[in-house]
Write a protein that holds these residues in place. Structure first.
Motif, PDB file in Angstrom:
ATOM      1  N   ASP A  16       4.814  19.671   9.284  1.00 30.69           N
ATOM      2  CA  ASP A  16       4.998  18.968   8.016  1.00 30.69           C
ATOM      3  C   ASP A  16       3.702  18.262   7.596  1.00 30.69           C
ATOM      4  N   LYS A  17       3.566  18.050   6.290  1.00 35.42           N
ATOM      5  CA  LYS A  17       2.388  17.388   5.743  1.00 35.42           C
ATOM      6  C   LYS A  17       2.630  15.884   5.625  1.00 35.42           C
ATOM      7  N   VAL A  18       1.591  15.106   5.948  1.00 40.65           N
ATOM      8  CA  VAL A  18       1.633  13.662   5.792  1.00 40.65           C
ATOM      9  C   VAL A  18       0.326  13.205   5.151  1.00 40.65           C
ATOM     10  N   VAL A  19       0.343  12.022   4.577  1.00 38.78           N
ATOM     11  CA  VAL A  19      -0.884  11.415   4.061  1.00 38.78           C
ATOM     12  C   VAL A  19      -1.098  10.121   4.830  1.00 38.78           C
ATOM     13  N   ALA A  20      -2.311   9.910   5.300  1.00 35.65           N
ATOM     14  CA  ALA A  20      -2.575   8.748   6.154  1.00 35.65           C
ATOM     15  C   ALA A  20      -3.856   8.057   5.732  1.00 35.65           C
ATOM     16  N   SER A  49      -6.341   4.546   7.198  1.00 32.02           N
ATOM     17  CA  SER A  49      -6.518   3.481   8.181  1.00 32.02           C
ATOM     18  C   SER A  49      -6.050   2.160   7.597  1.00 32.02           C
ATOM     19  N   ARG A  50      -5.555   1.315   8.451  1.00 37.16           N
ATOM     20  CA  ARG A  50      -5.152  -0.012   7.993  1.00 37.16           C
ATOM     21  C   ARG A  50      -6.357  -0.809   7.516  1.00 37.16           C
ATOM     22  N   ASN A  51      -7.542  -0.399   7.922  1.00 32.03           N
ATOM     23  CA  ASN A  51      -8.764  -1.089   7.513  1.00 32.03           C
ATOM     24  C   ASN A  51      -9.702  -0.222   6.675  1.00 32.03           C
ATOM     25  N   GLY A  52      -9.457   1.055   6.601  1.00 30.58           N
ATOM     26  CA  GLY A  52     -10.359   1.946   5.868  1.00 30.58           C
ATOM     27  C   GLY A  52      -9.855   3.369   5.910  1.00 30.58           C
ATOM     28  N   SER A  53     -10.767   4.333   5.785  1.00 33.93           N
ATOM     29  CA  SER A  53     -10.380   5.735   5.709  1.00 33.93           C
ATOM     30  C   SER A  53     -10.041   6.292   7.087  1.00 33.93           C
ATOM     31  N   THR A  54      -9.336   7.425   7.093  1.00 36.18           N
ATOM     32  CA  THR A  54      -9.034   8.111   8.340  1.00 36.18           C
ATOM     33  C   THR A  54     -10.098   9.130   8.656  1.00 36.18           C
ATOM     34  N   ARG A  69       0.815  -1.217   0.000  1.00 37.35           N
ATOM     35  CA  ARG A  69       0.000   0.000   0.000  1.00 37.35           C
ATOM     36  C   ARG A  69       0.849   1.268   0.000  1.00 37.35           C
ATOM     37  N   SER A  70       2.120   1.152   0.376  1.00 37.30           N
ATOM     38  CA  SER A  70       2.990   2.328   0.322  1.00 37.30           C
ATOM     39  C   SER A  70       3.090   2.868  -1.104  1.00 37.30           C
ATOM     40  N   ARG A  71       2.968   1.972  -2.097  1.00 34.60           N
ATOM     41  CA  ARG A  71       3.035   2.400  -3.495  1.00 34.60           C
ATOM     42  C   ARG A  71       1.892   3.356  -3.821  1.00 34.60           C
ATOM     43  N   TYR A  72       0.708   3.065  -3.279  1.00 35.71           N
ATOM     44  CA  TYR A  72      -0.450   3.907  -3.564  1.00 35.71           C
ATOM     45  C   TYR A  72      -0.351   5.245  -2.839  1.00 35.71           C
ATOM     46  N   LEU A  73       0.265   5.245  -1.655  1.00 30.12           N
ATOM     47  CA  LEU A  73       0.486   6.521  -0.957  1.00 30.12           C
ATOM     48  C   LEU A  73       1.487   7.378  -1.734  1.00 30.12           C
ATOM     49  N   PHE A  74       2.494   6.734  -2.323  1.00 30.56           N
ATOM     50  CA  PHE A  74       3.433   7.477  -3.171  1.00 30.56           C
ATOM     51  C   PHE A  74       2.702   8.055  -4.378  1.00 30.56           C
ATOM     52  N   MET A  75       1.825   7.267  -4.981  1.00 32.81           N
ATOM     53  CA  MET A  75       1.056   7.749  -6.128  1.00 32.81           C
ATOM     54  C   MET A  75       0.142   8.899  -5.728  1.00 32.81           C
ATOM     55  N   LYS A  76      -0.437   8.832  -4.547  1.00 32.92           N
ATOM     56  CA  LYS A  76      -1.299   9.904  -4.058  1.00 32.92           C
ATOM     57  C   LYS A  76      -0.508  11.209  -3.940  1.00 32.92           C
ATOM     58  N   LEU A  77       0.720  11.104  -3.436  1.00 29.59           N
ATOM     59  CA  LEU A  77       1.551  12.296  -3.229  1.00 29.59           C
ATOM     60  C   LEU A  77       2.135  12.825  -4.532  1.00 29.59           C
ATOM     61  N   HIS A  78       2.116  12.006  -5.586  1.00 31.02           N
ATOM     62  CA  HIS A  78       2.714  12.402  -6.876  1.00 31.02           C
ATOM     63  C   HIS A  78       1.743  12.063  -8.011  1.00 31.02           C
ATOM     64  N   PRO A 110      -9.189   1.932 -12.093  1.00 30.10           N
ATOM     65  CA  PRO A 110      -8.990   3.367 -12.289  1.00 30.10           C
ATOM     66  C   PRO A 110      -8.146   3.902 -11.125  1.00 30.10           C
ATOM     67  N   THR A 111      -7.095   4.625 -11.428  1.00 28.45           N
ATOM     68  CA  THR A 111      -6.134   5.025 -10.404  1.00 28.45           C
ATOM     69  C   THR A 111      -6.791   5.750  -9.236  1.00 28.45           C
ATOM     70  N   ASP A 112      -7.705   6.672  -9.522  1.00 27.36           N
ATOM     71  CA  ASP A 112      -8.333   7.437  -8.442  1.00 27.36           C
ATOM     72  C   ASP A 112      -9.308   6.604  -7.621  1.00 27.36           C
ATOM     73  N   GLN A 113      -9.633   5.389  -8.104  1.00 25.14           N
ATOM     74  CA  GLN A 113     -10.547   4.523  -7.365  1.00 25.14           C
ATOM     75  C   GLN A 113      -9.816   3.448  -6.557  1.00 25.14           C
ATOM     76  N   ILE A 114      -8.494   3.416  -6.622  1.00 22.28           N
ATOM     77  CA  ILE A 114      -7.741   2.508  -5.764  1.00 22.28           C
ATOM     78  C   ILE A 114      -8.042   2.881  -4.315  1.00 22.28           C
ATOM     79  N   ARG A 115      -8.421   1.907  -3.517  1.00 16.65           N
ATOM     80  CA  ARG A 115      -8.942   2.188  -2.184  1.00 16.65           C
ATOM     81  C   ARG A 115      -8.008   3.068  -1.353  1.00 16.65           C
ATOM     82  N   THR A 116      -6.710   2.731  -1.322  1.00 14.56           N
ATOM     83  CA  THR A 116      -5.778   3.498  -0.503  1.00 14.56           C
ATOM     84  C   THR A 116      -5.675   4.935  -0.990  1.00 14.56           C
ATOM     85  N   ILE A 117      -5.694   5.139  -2.295  1.00 12.93           N
ATOM     86  CA  ILE A 117      -5.643   6.498  -2.840  1.00 12.93           C
ATOM     87  C   ILE A 117      -6.939   7.238  -2.530  1.00 12.93           C
ATOM     88  N   ARG A 118      -8.058   6.564  -2.716  1.00 12.15           N
ATOM     89  CA  ARG A 118      -9.364   7.200  -2.517  1.00 12.15           C
ATOM     90  C   ARG A 118      -9.634   7.536  -1.056  1.00 12.15           C
TER      91      ARG A 118
END
Length: 342
Positions: free
Chosen positions: A331-335, A337-342, A144-153, A264-272
């Motif tokens: 500093d800014k972070v993106v987070a 939940s391990r099971n869903g949204s924050t 899932r770290s890959r999707y957080l990287f995609m979210k940030l970029h 669809p990239t924007d519909q990947i759960r971790t990104i969304r």
């Protein structure tokens, strides 16, 4: 936990090479070939150093690192865009309906068509977790770290993301799908073809593969049985991808018949479901379990954490998390939940 995900560096080569030798073959994105891995790390370094944010044929290689011991326990990759320097081939499984009035019968025949439909997509792949570290949620962190990287970029990636899963093969590395189809045209075993592809790319596919559709009915049962099926060792990865929203859209790998899944990239759960926050406090953290990441390009870091929320200000994280991410208050972070949204 002192594990974090960060961009790979040239000095990580020995650890990545050791992991490549543990894959058992069939991992095109992580071949046990020294020259290829060195080239991958050089390409990754250039991608992380690129300044503009347009989508391109980048390759980003990450490692799972124990920040305390510096041991490397896993690796994964993200491709900005497939099909940039060489065609990106897949087989698409289609149905052709044909009727005979004289016989009074209708036949629905499945066909395999060589296609480059998925070109322009981004790709996640090359994920390997050391056998001794397959516990404690580290696989989910790495994936899932890959999707957080995609979210940030986000601008660096396409509207669609794909993942190819290794297909079924025996203990010797032979693939029934290859033996029944592509092997007839290349005069080499699947392990040899897979190694050649990993090192040289897929141009030889275009040179030698038939362009006409292949009738599935002509293939032996051994090949039909494995089409679109992941290798037993990849079933957990398939479940993680499906949990993120990836689905099988009848595209399969031209070598081993393994499934290609897309979303669809924007519909990947971790990104969304992930959100950007400010670090409001560094103290005792909290009780909410999340995956958290920060940083642009080479400064990207991701880890597991427990956080608290400071109303109208942001997140409270503990000092260990701050050190793993290399962040301070403000500093800014993106987070997420391990099971869903924050």
């Amino acid at each position: 936990m002192t594990m974090r995900v960060r961009p790979a560096r040239a000095e990580d080569f020995p650890a990545i090479y050791k992991m490549a030798k543990l894959t058992g073959g069939g991992f095109t994105n992580l071949p046990p070939d020294k020259a290829t891995l060195v080239e991958k790390l050089a390409r990754s370094a250039a991608s992380f150093e690129r300044e503009d944010d347009e989508q391109s044929g980048d390759l980003y290689v990450f490692v799972l690192e124990d920040a305390k011991t510096k041991a490397i326990r896993g690796t994964c990759q993200v491709f900005g865009q497939v099909g940039v320097t060489q065609p990106f081939y897949s087989y698409h499984l289609s149905t052709l309906t044909q009727s005979s009035p004289e016989l009074g019968k209708t036949f629905r025949n499945e066909t395999l068509t060589l296609t480059t439909d998925l070109e322009g997509s981004s790709e996640v792949g090359g994920l390997f977790l050391h056998p001794e570290s397959r516990a404690g949620g580290l696989g989910a962190l790495l994936a899932r770290s890959r999707y957080l990287f995609m979210k940030l970029h986000r601008q660096r990636f396409g509207d669609r993301t794909l993942a190819e899963l290794r297909g079924v093969m025996d203990e010797a590395g032979n693939a029934p799908f290859w033996d029944a189809l592509a092997g007839k045209f290349f005069g080499m075993t699947f392990p040899d073809a897979d190694e050649f592809n990993a090192v040289h790319g897929t141009k030889f596919i275009a040179d030698l593969m038939p362009r006409t559709p292949i009738y599935v009915a002509l293939l032996p049962d051994s090949a039909k049985a494995v089409m679109g099926q992941p290798h037993p060792s990849g079933r957990a990865a398939m479940k993680m991808l499906e949990a993120e929203g990836f689905a099988f859209d009848r595209y399969i790998d031209i070598f081993d018949g393994g499934p290609t899944v897309t979303c669809p990239t924007d519909q990947i759960r971790t990104i969304r479901q992930s959100d950007v926050h400010s670090v409001a406090e560094i103290g005792e953290g909290g009780k909410q379990k999340v995956l958290i990441a920060t940083g642009r390009l080479n400064s990207f870091r991701a880890c597991c954490a427990t956080i608290g929320k400071v109303p109208k200000k942001g997140l409270c994280i503990d000092r260990q998390t701050a050190d793993l991410l290399e962040v301070e208050v403000g500093d800014k972070v993106v987070a997420v939940s391990r099971n869903g949204s924050t």
